[in-house]
Design a protein around this motif. Structure first.
Motif, mmCIF file in Angstrom:
data_model
loop_
_atom_site.group_PDB
_atom_site.id
_atom_site.type_symbol
_atom_site.label_atom_id
_atom_site.label_comp_id
_atom_site.label_asym_id
_atom_site.label_seq_id
_atom_site.Cartn_x
_atom_site.Cartn_y
_atom_site.Cartn_z
ATOM 1 N N ASP A 214 -7.937 4.159 -2.235
ATOM 2 C CA ASP A 214 -8.087 5.108 -1.134
ATOM 3 C C ASP A 214 -9.486 5.720 -1.167
ATOM 4 O O ASP A 214 -10.299 5.417 -2.047
ATOM 5 C CB ASP A 214 -6.976 6.164 -1.152
ATOM 6 N N GLU B 189 -7.167 6.216 7.420
ATOM 7 C CA GLU B 189 -7.244 5.805 6.012
ATOM 8 C C GLU B 189 -6.657 4.411 5.816
ATOM 9 O O GLU B 189 -7.222 3.581 5.104
ATOM 10 C CB GLU B 189 -6.533 6.817 5.109
ATOM 11 N N LEU B 190 -5.542 4.130 6.457
ATOM 12 C CA LEU B 190 -4.954 2.794 6.353
ATOM 13 C C LEU B 190 -5.889 1.738 6.922
ATOM 14 O O LEU B 190 -6.100 0.685 6.323
ATOM 15 C CB LEU B 190 -3.598 2.749 7.064
ATOM 16 N N ILE C 47 -8.722 1.092 4.469
ATOM 17 C CA ILE C 47 -8.267 0.297 3.318
ATOM 18 C C ILE C 47 -8.095 -1.161 3.712
ATOM 19 O O ILE C 47 -8.522 -2.070 2.986
ATOM 20 C CB ILE C 47 -6.965 0.879 2.737
ATOM 21 N N ALA D 187 -5.017 11.311 0.360
ATOM 22 C CA ALA D 187 -5.940 10.607 1.250
ATOM 23 C C ALA D 187 -5.321 10.310 2.615
ATOM 24 O O ALA D 187 -6.036 10.134 3.601
ATOM 25 C CB ALA D 187 -6.413 9.310 0.603
ATOM 26 N N PHE D 188 -3.998 10.289 2.695
ATOM 27 C CA PHE D 188 -3.310 9.950 3.936
ATOM 28 C C PHE D 188 -2.813 11.177 4.702
ATOM 29 O O PHE D 188 -2.247 11.038 5.778
ATOM 30 C CB PHE D 188 -2.121 9.026 3.641
ATOM 31 N N PRO E 274 -3.634 9.535 8.520
ATOM 32 C CA PRO E 274 -3.122 8.342 7.849
ATOM 33 C C PRO E 274 -3.543 7.030 8.519
ATOM 34 O O PRO E 274 -3.807 6.047 7.837
ATOM 35 C CB PRO E 274 -1.606 8.515 7.867
ATOM 36 N N ILE F 34 0.860 -1.180 0.000
ATOM 37 C CA ILE F 34 0.000 0.000 0.000
ATOM 38 C C ILE F 34 0.897 1.232 0.000
ATOM 39 O O ILE F 34 1.747 1.382 0.873
ATOM 40 C CB ILE F 34 -0.929 0.033 1.232
ATOM 41 N N ASN G 183 -10.442 8.482 -2.060
ATOM 42 C CA ASN G 183 -10.659 9.281 -3.266
ATOM 43 C C ASN G 183 -10.822 8.424 -4.518
ATOM 44 O O ASN G 183 -10.986 8.957 -5.608
ATOM 45 C CB ASN G 183 -9.512 10.267 -3.464
ATOM 46 N N VAL H 218 -4.119 2.408 -4.696
ATOM 47 C CA VAL H 218 -2.923 2.656 -3.893
ATOM 48 C C VAL H 218 -2.191 1.381 -3.497
ATOM 49 O O VAL H 218 -1.153 1.441 -2.842
ATOM 50 C CB VAL H 218 -3.251 3.463 -2.608
ATOM 51 N N ASN I 66 -0.152 9.835 -0.835
ATOM 52 C CA ASN I 66 -1.057 10.723 -1.566
ATOM 53 C C ASN I 66 -1.966 11.483 -0.596
ATOM 54 O O ASN I 66 -1.889 11.311 0.619
ATOM 55 C CB ASN I 66 -1.863 9.948 -2.621
ATOM 56 N N MET J 169 1.312 5.064 0.656
ATOM 57 C CA MET J 169 0.629 6.018 1.525
ATOM 58 C C MET J 169 1.111 7.452 1.302
ATOM 59 O O MET J 169 1.111 8.263 2.220
ATOM 60 C CB MET J 169 0.845 5.614 2.986
#
Length: 65
Positions: A49, A21-22, A25, A13-14, A18, A7, A51, A55, A11, A9
């Motif tokens: 992600d 978001e992780l 996912i 989205a993180f 973070p 993955i 968005n 990723v 971008n 990370m």
């Protein structure tokens, strides 16, 4: 055989949270692995992600020497 997960990370989205978001996912990947039955060499599922950007990837591969 091995399961490999990658993955990226780096971008937008993180940026704000973070960890959240992780976690989101990884939860989605878990659901996809079960739903799609990812269990044999060559099977894979991609990770997106919040968005909609791809990723990462979870794939079942042969074992490394």
């Amino acid at each position: 055989m091995e399961a490999r997960l990658t993955i990226k990370m780096d971008n937008d989205a993180f940026v704000q949270n973070p960890t959240h978001e992780l976690s989101r996912i990884l939860s989605r990947l878990s659901e996809d692995v079960e739903r799609i039955q990812v269990s044999d060499v060559g099977h894979m599922v991609t990770a997106a992600d919040i968005n909609g950007n791809t990723v990462g990837k979870f794939a079942v591969t042969t074992s490394s020497p």
